[in-house]
Write a protein that holds these residues in place. Sequence first.
Motif, PDB file in Angstrom:
ATOM      1  N   LYS A 431      87.344  63.000  42.473  1.00 46.70           N
ATOM      2  CA  LYS A 431      88.417  61.905  42.974  1.00 46.70           C
ATOM      3  C   LYS A 431      87.503  60.924  43.908  1.00 46.70           C
ATOM      4  N   PRO A 432      87.782  59.575  43.368  1.00 42.84           N
ATOM      5  CA  PRO A 432      86.905  58.686  43.911  1.00 42.84           C
ATOM      6  C   PRO A 432      87.051  58.520  45.406  1.00 42.84           C
ATOM      7  N   GLY A 433      85.694  58.493  45.782  1.00 37.68           N
ATOM      8  CA  GLY A 433      85.818  58.600  47.386  1.00 37.68           C
ATOM      9  C   GLY A 433      85.512  59.799  48.240  1.00 37.68           C
ATOM     10  N   THR A 434      85.392  60.935  47.492  1.00 35.08           N
ATOM     11  CA  THR A 434      84.983  62.339  48.057  1.00 35.08           C
ATOM     12  C   THR A 434      83.719  62.935  47.630  1.00 35.08           C
ATOM     13  N   ALA A 435      82.843  63.486  48.225  1.00 33.61           N
ATOM     14  CA  ALA A 435      81.774  64.195  47.746  1.00 33.61           C
ATOM     15  C   ALA A 435      82.202  65.430  47.318  1.00 33.61           C
ATOM     16  N   THR A 436      83.332  65.819  47.392  1.00 33.26           N
ATOM     17  CA  THR A 436      83.949  66.910  46.832  1.00 33.26           C
ATOM     18  C   THR A 436      83.448  68.187  47.567  1.00 33.26           C
ATOM     19  N   ARG A 437      82.822  69.284  46.855  1.00 37.21           N
ATOM     20  CA  ARG A 437      82.720  70.608  47.423  1.00 37.21           C
ATOM     21  C   ARG A 437      81.281  70.618  47.887  1.00 37.21           C
ATOM     22  N   PRO A 438      80.860  71.529  48.879  1.00 34.00           N
ATOM     23  CA  PRO A 438      79.813  72.088  49.134  1.00 34.00           C
ATOM     24  C   PRO A 438      78.963  72.556  47.887  1.00 34.00           C
ATOM     25  N   PHE A 439      77.689  72.528  47.856  1.00 32.13           N
ATOM     26  CA  PHE A 439      77.013  73.092  46.843  1.00 32.13           C
ATOM     27  C   PHE A 439      77.266  74.699  46.990  1.00 32.13           C
ATOM     28  N   PRO A 440      76.930  75.355  45.894  1.00 30.20           N
ATOM     29  CA  PRO A 440      77.183  76.811  46.071  1.00 30.20           C
ATOM     30  C   PRO A 440      76.018  77.453  47.073  1.00 30.20           C
ATOM     31  N   GLY A 441      76.773  78.287  47.743  1.00 36.14           N
ATOM     32  CA  GLY A 441      75.523  78.743  48.863  1.00 36.14           C
ATOM     33  C   GLY A 441      75.775  78.030  50.113  1.00 36.14           C
ATOM     34  N   ILE A 442      76.254  76.710  50.185  1.00 30.89           N
ATOM     35  CA  ILE A 442      76.225  76.064  51.542  1.00 30.89           C
ATOM     36  C   ILE A 442      77.852  76.127  52.067  1.00 30.89           C
ATOM     37  N   LYS A 443      77.952  76.443  53.152  1.00 29.19           N
ATOM     38  CA  LYS A 443      79.156  76.677  53.851  1.00 29.19           C
ATOM     39  C   LYS A 443      79.495  75.445  54.827  1.00 29.19           C
ATOM     40  N   ALA A 444      80.298  74.496  54.557  1.00 24.75           N
ATOM     41  CA  ALA A 444      80.548  73.623  55.414  1.00 24.75           C
ATOM     42  C   ALA A 444      81.968  73.552  55.752  1.00 24.75           C
ATOM     43  N   SER A 445      82.222  72.985  57.098  1.00 30.55           N
ATOM     44  CA  SER A 445      83.608  73.022  57.782  1.00 30.55           C
ATOM     45  C   SER A 445      83.864  71.824  58.484  1.00 30.55           C
ATOM     46  N   VAL A 446      84.963  71.544  59.031  1.00 26.07           N
ATOM     47  CA  VAL A 446      85.492  70.133  59.510  1.00 26.07           C
ATOM     48  C   VAL A 446      85.914  70.935  61.070  1.00 26.07           C
ATOM     49  N   LEU A 447      85.434  70.615  62.196  1.00 25.14           N
ATOM     50  CA  LEU A 447      85.546  71.348  63.423  1.00 25.14           C
ATOM     51  C   LEU A 447      86.053  70.152  64.521  1.00 25.14           C
ATOM     52  N   ASP A 448      86.898  70.893  65.393  1.00 25.20           N
ATOM     53  CA  ASP A 448      87.310  69.982  66.574  1.00 25.20           C
ATOM     54  C   ASP A 448      86.036  70.289  67.625  1.00 25.20           C
ATOM     55  N   ASP A 449      86.477  69.481  68.861  1.00 23.65           N
ATOM     56  CA  ASP A 449      85.303  69.624  69.688  1.00 23.65           C
ATOM     57  C   ASP A 449      84.854  70.824  70.331  1.00 23.65           C
ATOM     58  N   ASP A 450      86.014  71.790  70.216  1.00 22.03           N
ATOM     59  CA  ASP A 450      85.756  73.330  70.588  1.00 22.03           C
ATOM     60  C   ASP A 450      85.107  74.008  69.703  1.00 22.03           C
ATOM     61  N   GLY A 451      84.964  73.613  68.289  1.00 21.01           N
ATOM     62  CA  GLY A 451      84.486  74.548  67.339  1.00 21.01           C
ATOM     63  C   GLY A 451      85.534  75.252  66.446  1.00 21.01           C
ATOM     64  N   ASN A 452      86.813  74.785  66.858  1.00 19.83           N
ATOM     65  CA  ASN A 452      87.861  75.374  65.828  1.00 19.83           C
ATOM     66  C   ASN A 452      87.941  74.509  64.489  1.00 19.83           C
ATOM     67  N   GLU A 453      88.363  75.077  63.473  1.00 22.10           N
ATOM     68  CA  GLU A 453      88.323  74.341  62.230  1.00 22.10           C
ATOM     69  C   GLU A 453      89.742  73.597  62.313  1.00 22.10           C
ATOM     70  N   VAL A 454      89.742  72.417  61.943  1.00 23.46           N
ATOM     71  CA  VAL A 454      90.907  71.280  61.976  1.00 23.46           C
ATOM     72  C   VAL A 454      91.649  71.588  60.755  1.00 23.46           C
ATOM     73  N   PRO A 455      93.232  71.449  61.066  1.00 22.80           N
ATOM     74  CA  PRO A 455      93.989  71.628  59.836  1.00 22.80           C
ATOM     75  C   PRO A 455      93.696  70.888  58.673  1.00 22.80           C
ATOM     76  N   GLU A 456      94.003  71.022  57.471  1.00 24.37           N
ATOM     77  CA  GLU A 456      93.745  70.400  56.423  1.00 24.37           C
ATOM     78  C   GLU A 456      94.488  69.007  56.354  1.00 24.37           C
ATOM     79  N   GLY A 457      93.394  67.908  56.177  1.00 29.84           N
ATOM     80  CA  GLY A 457      93.881  66.599  56.181  1.00 29.84           C
ATOM     81  C   GLY A 457      93.614  65.796  57.461  1.00 29.84           C
ATOM     82  N   ASN A 458      93.426  66.720  58.587  1.00 31.51           N
ATOM     83  CA  ASN A 458      92.878  66.093  59.694  1.00 31.51           C
ATOM     84  C   ASN A 458      91.467  65.662  60.038  1.00 31.51           C
ATOM     85  N   GLY A 459      91.225  64.727  60.870  1.00 31.54           N
ATOM     86  CA  GLY A 459      89.765  64.217  60.795  1.00 31.54           C
ATOM     87  C   GLY A 459      89.101  65.363  61.731  1.00 31.54           C
ATOM     88  N   GLY A 460      87.598  65.543  61.698  1.00 34.13           N
ATOM     89  CA  GLY A 460      87.069  66.259  62.912  1.00 34.13           C
ATOM     90  C   GLY A 460      85.522  66.028  62.474  1.00 34.13           C
TER      91      GLY A 460
END
Length: 646
Positions: A431-460
């Motif tokens: 999809k144009p504009g996204t780096a898509t998925r973490p490489f196998p073996g890599i675990k990435a996440s999008v967190l808020d300031d407290d370290g909680n995962e932000v809901p899908e679609g939200n910025g973090g």
Amino acid sequence: MTETIESLLKEQKRYYPPEEFVRNANMNDPQIYEKAEEDFEGFWEELAYNIDWFEKWDTVLEWQPPHAKWFTGAKLNASYNCLDRHISKHGDKTALIWEGEMENSATYTYRELLDATARFAAALKEMGIKKGDVVTIYLPMIPEAVISMLACSRIGAPHSVVFAGFSADALAQRMNDSNSHYLITCDGYFHKGKLIEQKEKADIGLENCNCVEKVIVTNHAANAIAMKEDRDIWWDELIHNVDSECEPEHMDAEDILFLMYTSGTTGKPKGVVHTTGGYMVGTNVTSKWIFDLKDDDIYWCTADVGWITGHSYLVYGPLSNGATIVMHEGAPDYPDKGRFWDIVEKYGVTIFYTAPTAIRTFMKWGDDIPAKYDMSSLRLLGSVGEPINPKAWLWYYEVIGNSRCPIVDTWWQTETGMIMISPLPGLTTMKPGTATRPFPGIKASVLDDDGNEVPEGNGGSLAIERPWPSMIRTINGDEQRFLDTYWSKWGTDHYLAGDGARRDKDGYFWVLGRLDDVIKVSGHRLGTMEIESSLVSHKAVAEAAVDGKTDEIKGEVVVAYVILEADAEASDELKQELKEHVVEEIGPIARPKQIIFTDDLPKTRSGKIMRRVLKAITNDTEVGDITTLQDPAVVEELKRKVNELR
Ligand code: PRX
């Protein structure tokens, strides 16, 4: 940023790799992600067999957060993996095609590159360079840069490549920080037809270096230079009469392979430390799977050796795979704007890896330029360094790739050493504009300031959850900075990347840009504070605040707000002088696009510049709450000045 998010959200069309590509891809097993998750250490261990080791490891991973040791007990040599091991089968295969600025060129087979490397390595040893000595390399895009890197790794001397376009001061700063006694440079080189006096620049820098002992100079531009007795020696003299045999040093997996200085959030660049074993495993497999490197590929990464991309995906990754690499000295518009496509046609380049800023520039120059060239050899395209906007992605896909080449938008950093988030071209729906998925073996996440995962679609804030083989080990001479920069926000469970991101419903990561005081100008990483400290070192400047302003082509440009000393007079000449001053202190890439003289800056009552407010002023966006400012009126005043410039 808002604009970026909007444009990203708009483009949700999907693109699929051609069937034939999928069939033949080096990695086309859709289970690979799950397999890596089931046994993550086992996954990396299996991949480690793609590297040749003199001794095998005792342990795959020792993780004492945030310190990772990979493949402990194992011995290997990076140059051996990039050269020697290919000789028996591929000695006569072209390893390096060099295309010079003046349309001159050279090629090296694997055997020739090994000979040149081993000979130079032997000479370095004879000169007294030992395992563990840091060697600084200050060379433009010429084969000697690759040979120097590989020769250093051959004898176990960590290299520290300083981008040739950096200034004398920047060189000195990096040499002092790494206590480097040796420098490899050249007489000069040409940039868009203009001679750059590299040796002269180095000499000026070395005046502020008390650690330097020897300077090796390769003859490239044949310009007249001064050679300092007992310190400077010509490359050719050094290798004269030296045997081309040099046994590769057996390095510990965790021995340092290189230092790479990069900008951070303070005035001082940080020396990112990369070690040997994990780095080689990581760059080897990402090159193989993400760039789908095959035996007959002609692979061209346009990045300079002075950056991490030049290390991982011009040199170590592709050469450890036995690939044929193209190295280009020069600019995309010299002698004309078709230069890149001319090189693609001339060598039949199959894989092409460049930066969004270049793509946007080509797009501006128009479709008729690439249309003049036969680019049917291309089969895979890559992008790196900053977010690629969907419009540029589509242009790249349609005009350069003729709608048949998958694009790998690769997200990673100097600190990660290898690509972390990217399509696998034989597997991933793009999809144009996204780096898509973490490489196998890599675990990435999008967190808020407290370290909680932000809901899908939200910025973090983009985080990486567990160690990976090629990760930064520390910052040279500044362990505390290493801990503070990456591991203090959420503790040592999550590496703080410093980027904003969001994840969509497909689990794809949309990287939105830096959240800290790092800016990206044409994909080059610069610290706002680095530029600020260079400005305040000028006698006319009392205070300075630097910010990145969104730019259609360059991604961002540098805007500097300057408070002058009482006796200095604001003038256009002074603006010019300050711009040149930054160029001298850092290099042309840091030259401010705009300088705005002001009497005040948006500061909190404790005197700290409110970066958020500055960013809004620079980019003419919503300023938000400014009640905590010392003097809220400064916002309007600065906005007016910025608008005058628009
Ligand atoms: O902001 C991200 C951006 O580049 C930063 C890392 O810069 P540097 O260490 O100089 O390394 C650049 C080459 C690996 C990241 O924090 N960046 C890099 N690649 C992408 C990107 N942003 C969005 N999309 C990318 N593909």
